[in-house]
Design a protein around this motif. Sequence first.
Motif, mmCIF file in Angstrom:
data_model
loop_
_atom_site.group_PDB
_atom_site.id
_atom_site.type_symbol
_atom_site.label_atom_id
_atom_site.label_comp_id
_atom_site.label_asym_id
_atom_site.label_seq_id
_atom_site.Cartn_x
_atom_site.Cartn_y
_atom_site.Cartn_z
ATOM 1 N N ASN A 64 23.530 -122.984 -22.281
ATOM 2 C CA ASN A 64 24.973 -122.752 -22.344
ATOM 3 C C ASN A 64 25.402 -122.125 -23.662
ATOM 4 O OD1 ASN A 64 25.417 -123.732 -19.784
ATOM 5 N ND2 ASN A 64 25.667 -125.836 -20.501
ATOM 6 N N LYS A 65 24.695 -122.420 -24.756
ATOM 7 C CA LYS A 65 25.066 -121.840 -26.053
ATOM 8 C C LYS A 65 24.874 -120.324 -26.030
ATOM 9 C CE LYS A 65 24.147 -125.943 -28.779
ATOM 10 N NZ LYS A 65 23.306 -126.548 -29.819
ATOM 11 N N LYS A 111 29.275 -114.217 -24.164
ATOM 12 C CA LYS A 111 30.656 -114.008 -23.706
ATOM 13 C C LYS A 111 31.598 -113.795 -24.885
ATOM 14 C CE LYS A 111 30.241 -113.950 -19.366
ATOM 15 N NZ LYS A 111 30.569 -112.765 -18.615
ATOM 16 N N ALA A 112 31.347 -114.481 -25.988
ATOM 17 C CA ALA A 112 32.188 -114.309 -27.174
ATOM 18 C C ALA A 112 32.028 -112.900 -27.736
ATOM 19 C CB ALA A 112 31.832 -115.351 -28.226
ATOM 20 N N LYS A 113 30.802 -112.390 -27.715
ATOM 21 C CA LYS A 113 30.564 -111.026 -28.207
ATOM 22 C C LYS A 113 31.241 -110.006 -27.303
ATOM 23 C CE LYS A 113 26.269 -111.808 -30.667
ATOM 24 N NZ LYS A 113 24.821 -111.541 -30.727
ATOM 25 N N GLU A 114 31.243 -110.275 -26.014
ATOM 26 C CA GLU A 114 31.911 -109.374 -25.079
ATOM 27 C C GLU A 114 33.417 -109.341 -25.331
ATOM 28 O OE1 GLU A 114 30.943 -110.564 -21.122
ATOM 29 O OE2 GLU A 114 28.831 -110.062 -21.326
ATOM 30 N N ARG A 115 33.973 -110.441 -25.791
ATOM 31 C CA ARG A 115 35.407 -110.493 -26.078
ATOM 32 C C ARG A 115 35.734 -109.889 -27.434
ATOM 33 N NH1 ARG A 115 35.662 -116.346 -23.839
ATOM 34 N NH2 ARG A 115 34.706 -116.695 -25.848
ATOM 35 N N GLY A 116 34.698 -109.603 -28.230
ATOM 36 C CA GLY A 116 34.943 -108.902 -29.485
ATOM 37 C C GLY A 116 34.822 -109.763 -30.709
ATOM 38 N N ARG A 117 34.342 -110.958 -30.592
ATOM 39 C CA ARG A 117 34.150 -111.774 -31.781
ATOM 40 C C ARG A 117 32.876 -112.589 -31.620
ATOM 41 N NH1 ARG A 117 37.007 -117.258 -31.189
ATOM 42 N NH2 ARG A 117 37.375 -117.303 -28.971
ATOM 43 N N GLN A 157 36.366 -117.212 -37.079
ATOM 44 C CA GLN A 157 37.721 -117.643 -36.785
ATOM 45 C C GLN A 157 38.665 -116.491 -37.110
ATOM 46 O OE1 GLN A 157 38.464 -121.156 -38.996
ATOM 47 N NE2 GLN A 157 37.066 -122.417 -37.799
ATOM 48 N N THR A 158 39.602 -116.262 -36.237
ATOM 49 C CA THR A 158 40.555 -115.201 -36.493
ATOM 50 C C THR A 158 41.761 -115.792 -37.190
ATOM 51 O OG1 THR A 158 41.549 -115.570 -34.345
ATOM 52 C CG2 THR A 158 39.840 -113.867 -34.493
ATOM 53 N N VAL A 159 42.241 -115.067 -38.204
ATOM 54 C CA VAL A 159 43.402 -115.512 -38.967
ATOM 55 C C VAL A 159 44.521 -114.519 -38.706
ATOM 56 C CG1 VAL A 159 44.303 -115.998 -41.265
ATOM 57 C CG2 VAL A 159 41.906 -116.479 -40.745
ATOM 58 N N ASN A 160 45.629 -115.020 -38.235
ATOM 59 C CA ASN A 160 46.776 -114.149 -37.979
ATOM 60 C C ASN A 160 47.692 -114.156 -39.185
ATOM 61 O OD1 ASN A 160 45.880 -113.650 -35.398
ATOM 62 N ND2 ASN A 160 47.004 -115.366 -34.520
#
Length: 92
Positions: free
Chosen positions: A70-71, A77-83, A88-91
């Motif tokens: 699962n990891k 899947k995280a790489k496919e979403r762009g991260r 952690q994304t900081v807005n």
Amino acid sequence: MVESSGCVGMVAVVAISSSVAIFALQIQKRLASDFMKKVELELVAGGVKSNRAKKKVRFAANVVEPSGNNKEYRRRKAKERGRAVGEQTVNC
């Protein structure tokens, strides 16, 4: 003559009241019969629903998670979403 008119009146009252009573009894029987038919149909329909085969749910290929690692799946899947995983994304 007075006695005969009273007797005719009494016969009319008895005839009308007995007709109304018989009519009410017939309506009650019909309503009870209809009610019992509805109850029977609901009981039978409930039994049919429980005997139906359950539908199988199919997910799209990109939704199904593999049972192996699962990891790795989440990292991909995280790489496919762009991260990447762990970022952690900081807005601002």
